[in-house]
Motif scaffolding. Structure first.
Motif, PDB file in Angstrom:
ATOM      1  N   MET A  49      16.062  29.312 -38.696  1.00  0.00           N
ATOM      2  CA  MET A  49      15.039  29.393 -39.877  1.00  0.00           C
ATOM      3  C   MET A  49      14.894  28.000 -39.716  1.00  0.00           C
ATOM      4  SD  MET A  49      15.818  29.871 -43.370  1.00  0.00           S
ATOM      5  CE  MET A  49      15.351  29.303 -44.978  1.00  0.00           C
ATOM      6  N   ALA A  50      14.100  26.289 -39.904  1.00  0.00           N
ATOM      7  CA  ALA A  50      13.955  26.142 -40.057  1.00  0.00           C
ATOM      8  C   ALA A  50      14.056  25.087 -41.210  1.00  0.00           C
ATOM      9  CB  ALA A  50      12.066  25.342 -39.953  1.00  0.00           C
ATOM     10  N   GLU A  51      14.072  23.847 -41.439  1.00  0.00           N
ATOM     11  CA  GLU A  51      14.704  23.148 -41.631  1.00  0.00           C
ATOM     12  C   GLU A  51      13.335  22.092 -42.835  1.00  0.00           C
ATOM     13  OE1 GLU A  51      16.897  18.673 -43.567  1.00  0.00           O
ATOM     14  OE2 GLU A  51      18.275  19.606 -41.869  1.00  0.00           O
ATOM     15  N   ILE A  52      13.949  23.205 -44.636  1.00  0.00           N
ATOM     16  CA  ILE A  52      12.320  22.382 -45.375  1.00  0.00           C
ATOM     17  C   ILE A  52      12.702  21.023 -45.523  1.00  0.00           C
ATOM     18  CG2 ILE A  52      11.335  23.164 -47.532  1.00  0.00           C
ATOM     19  CD1 ILE A  52      11.718  25.685 -47.168  1.00  0.00           C
ATOM     20  N   GLU A  53      11.302  20.106 -45.729  1.00  0.00           N
ATOM     21  CA  GLU A  53      11.508  18.408 -45.858  1.00  0.00           C
ATOM     22  C   GLU A  53      12.079  18.514 -47.210  1.00  0.00           C
ATOM     23  OE1 GLU A  53       9.403  14.603 -45.022  1.00  0.00           O
ATOM     24  OE2 GLU A  53       8.001  16.546 -44.440  1.00  0.00           O
ATOM     25  N   SER A  54      12.562  17.798 -48.131  1.00  0.00           N
ATOM     26  CA  SER A  54      12.671  17.018 -48.929  1.00  0.00           C
ATOM     27  C   SER A  54      12.655  16.010 -49.934  1.00  0.00           C
ATOM     28  CB  SER A  54      14.024  18.386 -50.074  1.00  0.00           C
ATOM     29  OG  SER A  54      13.685  18.119 -51.022  1.00  0.00           O
ATOM     30  N   PRO A  55      12.237  15.468 -51.032  1.00  0.00           N
ATOM     31  CA  PRO A  55      11.576  14.008 -51.282  1.00  0.00           C
ATOM     32  C   PRO A  55      12.974  13.609 -51.794  1.00  0.00           C
ATOM     33  CG  PRO A  55      10.213  15.127 -52.504  1.00  0.00           C
ATOM     34  CD  PRO A  55      10.366  16.117 -51.409  1.00  0.00           C
ATOM     35  N   CYS A  56      13.600  15.069 -52.082  1.00  0.00           N
ATOM     36  CA  CYS A  56      15.143  14.077 -53.645  1.00  0.00           C
ATOM     37  C   CYS A  56      15.644  13.542 -52.919  1.00  0.00           C
ATOM     38  CB  CYS A  56      15.567  16.237 -53.494  1.00  0.00           C
ATOM     39  SG  CYS A  56      16.797  15.940 -54.965  1.00  0.00           S
ATOM     40  N   ILE A  57      16.029  12.135 -54.134  1.00  0.00           N
ATOM     41  CA  ILE A  57      17.419  11.274 -53.333  1.00  0.00           C
ATOM     42  C   ILE A  57      18.436  11.855 -54.738  1.00  0.00           C
ATOM     43  CG2 ILE A  57      15.257   9.667 -51.915  1.00  0.00           C
ATOM     44  CD1 ILE A  57      15.584   8.138 -55.173  1.00  0.00           C
ATOM     45  N   LEU A  58      18.188  13.255 -54.915  1.00  0.00           N
ATOM     46  CA  LEU A  58      19.315  13.116 -56.341  1.00  0.00           C
ATOM     47  C   LEU A  58      19.376  12.161 -57.406  1.00  0.00           C
ATOM     48  CD1 LEU A  58      22.123  13.241 -53.513  1.00  0.00           C
ATOM     49  CD2 LEU A  58      20.947  14.604 -54.551  1.00  0.00           C
ATOM     50  N   VAL A  59      18.391  11.453 -57.797  1.00  0.00           N
ATOM     51  CA  VAL A  59      18.751  11.098 -59.018  1.00  0.00           C
ATOM     52  C   VAL A  59      18.192  11.836 -59.873  1.00  0.00           C
ATOM     53  CG1 VAL A  59      16.977   9.621 -60.188  1.00  0.00           C
ATOM     54  CG2 VAL A  59      17.545   8.835 -57.891  1.00  0.00           C
ATOM     55  N   CYS A  60      17.164  12.969 -59.835  1.00  0.00           N
ATOM     56  CA  CYS A  60      17.620  13.914 -60.981  1.00  0.00           C
ATOM     57  C   CYS A  60      17.230  13.695 -62.839  1.00  0.00           C
ATOM     58  CB  CYS A  60      18.369  14.729 -60.563  1.00  0.00           C
ATOM     59  SG  CYS A  60      18.152  15.882 -58.646  1.00  0.00           S
ATOM     60  N   SER A  61      16.204  12.913 -63.195  1.00  0.00           N
ATOM     61  CA  SER A  61      15.892  12.692 -64.032  1.00  0.00           C
ATOM     62  C   SER A  61      14.502  12.599 -63.943  1.00  0.00           C
ATOM     63  CB  SER A  61      17.211  11.583 -64.753  1.00  0.00           C
ATOM     64  OG  SER A  61      16.523  11.859 -65.687  1.00  0.00           O
ATOM     65  N   ILE A  62      14.288  13.629 -65.121  1.00  0.00           N
ATOM     66  CA  ILE A  62      12.231  13.443 -65.440  1.00  0.00           C
ATOM     67  C   ILE A  62      12.156  12.393 -66.401  1.00  0.00           C
ATOM     68  CG2 ILE A  62      10.946  14.787 -66.561  1.00  0.00           C
ATOM     69  CD1 ILE A  62      11.720  15.644 -63.808  1.00  0.00           C
ATOM     70  N   ASP A  63      11.358  11.305 -66.309  1.00  0.00           N
ATOM     71  CA  ASP A  63      10.810  10.443 -67.329  1.00  0.00           C
ATOM     72  C   ASP A  63       9.530  11.345 -68.202  1.00  0.00           C
ATOM     73  OD1 ASP A  63       9.691   8.128 -68.062  1.00  0.00           O
ATOM     74  OD2 ASP A  63       7.182   8.268 -66.808  1.00  0.00           O
ATOM     75  N   MET A  64      10.464  11.445 -69.065  1.00  0.00           N
ATOM     76  CA  MET A  64       9.152  12.467 -70.307  1.00  0.00           C
ATOM     77  C   MET A  64       8.014  12.073 -70.784  1.00  0.00           C
ATOM     78  SD  MET A  64      11.942  14.126 -70.995  1.00  0.00           S
ATOM     79  CE  MET A  64      11.594  15.589 -72.135  1.00  0.00           C
ATOM     80  N   LYS A  65       7.547  10.387 -70.838  1.00  0.00           N
ATOM     81  CA  LYS A  65       5.848   9.992 -69.962  1.00  0.00           C
ATOM     82  C   LYS A  65       5.181  11.060 -69.425  1.00  0.00           C
ATOM     83  CE  LYS A  65       3.434   6.128 -70.641  1.00  0.00           C
ATOM     84  NZ  LYS A  65       3.671   4.159 -70.594  1.00  0.00           N
ATOM     85  N   THR A  66       5.589  11.186 -68.085  1.00  0.00           N
ATOM     86  CA  THR A  66       4.698  11.221 -67.409  1.00  0.00           C
ATOM     87  C   THR A  66       5.085  12.399 -67.346  1.00  0.00           C
ATOM     88  OG1 THR A  66       6.224   9.879 -65.573  1.00  0.00           O
ATOM     89  CG2 THR A  66       4.387   9.206 -66.330  1.00  0.00           C
ATOM     90  N   GLY A  67       6.345  12.777 -66.916  1.00  0.00           N
ATOM     91  CA  GLY A  67       7.131  14.358 -66.702  1.00  0.00           C
ATOM     92  C   GLY A  67       7.256  14.595 -65.330  1.00  0.00           C
ATOM     93  N   TYR A  68       7.270  13.183 -64.279  1.00  0.00           N
ATOM     94  CA  TYR A  68       7.979  13.153 -63.320  1.00  0.00           C
ATOM     95  C   TYR A  68       8.867  12.620 -63.252  1.00  0.00           C
ATOM     96  CZ  TYR A  68       2.586  13.301 -62.215  1.00  0.00           C
ATOM     97  OH  TYR A  68       1.197  12.799 -61.933  1.00  0.00           O
ATOM     98  N   CYS A  69      10.002  13.060 -62.395  1.00  0.00           N
ATOM     99  CA  CYS A  69      11.603  12.656 -61.710  1.00  0.00           C
ATOM    100  C   CYS A  69      11.104  10.969 -61.515  1.00  0.00           C
ATOM    101  CB  CYS A  69      11.836  14.015 -60.467  1.00  0.00           C
ATOM    102  SG  CYS A  69      13.545  13.110 -60.087  1.00  0.00           S
ATOM    103  N   PHE A  70      12.471  10.125 -61.924  1.00  0.00           N
ATOM    104  CA  PHE A  70      12.058   9.312 -61.674  1.00  0.00           C
ATOM    105  C   PHE A  70      13.118   8.579 -60.032  1.00  0.00           C
ATOM    106  CE2 PHE A  70      13.863   9.011 -65.986  1.00  0.00           C
ATOM    107  CZ  PHE A  70      12.758   7.464 -66.517  1.00  0.00           C
ATOM    108  N   GLY A  71      13.428   9.667 -59.701  1.00  0.00           N
ATOM    109  CA  GLY A  71      14.256   9.732 -58.122  1.00  0.00           C
ATOM    110  C   GLY A  71      12.961  10.107 -57.137  1.00  0.00           C
ATOM    111  N   CYS A  72      11.939  11.355 -56.983  1.00  0.00           N
ATOM    112  CA  CYS A  72      11.590  11.766 -56.088  1.00  0.00           C
ATOM    113  C   CYS A  72       9.370  12.309 -56.733  1.00  0.00           C
ATOM    114  CB  CYS A  72      11.866  13.505 -56.035  1.00  0.00           C
ATOM    115  SG  CYS A  72      11.654  14.593 -56.770  1.00  0.00           S
ATOM    116  N   GLY A  73       9.626  12.317 -57.750  1.00  0.00           N
ATOM    117  CA  GLY A  73       8.295  11.921 -58.182  1.00  0.00           C
ATOM    118  C   GLY A  73       7.573  13.290 -58.919  1.00  0.00           C
TER     119      GLY A  73
END
Length: 76
Positions: free
Chosen positions: A1-25
């Motif tokens: 099984m191939a590894e799935i690329e992920s943009p996660c940098i383990l910040v995992c907190s959502i900007d309430m204004k934009t709805g995007y994760c601070f770490g990965c977007g």
């Protein structure tokens, strides 16, 4: 099984204004469905992340591991 690329940098907190994760977007929905997305869908999201990260407030609500380690290195 191939590894799935992920943009996660383990910040995992959502900007309430934009709805995007601070770490990965990604949105909560994109994070939750990342493993079930088709490769083309993931690629499209990855292409949008840099522009999204420009719109988030650059300070997460909590200190990240990366920030804590940097502070400890500088003696702050």
């Amino acid at each position: 099984m191939a590894e799935i690329e992920s943009p996660c940098i383990l910040v995992c907190s959502i900007d309430m204004k934009t709805g995007y994760c601070f770490g990965c977007g990604r949105t909560r929905e994109e994070i939750a469905s990342w493993l079930t997305m088709q490769p083309g869908e993931r690629h499209a999201v990855m292409e949008a992340l840099a522009a999204r990260l420009e719109t988030v407030e650059r300070r997460p609500r909590r200190e990240t591991r990366r920030a804590r380690l940097a502070r400890m290195r500088t003696g702050g």
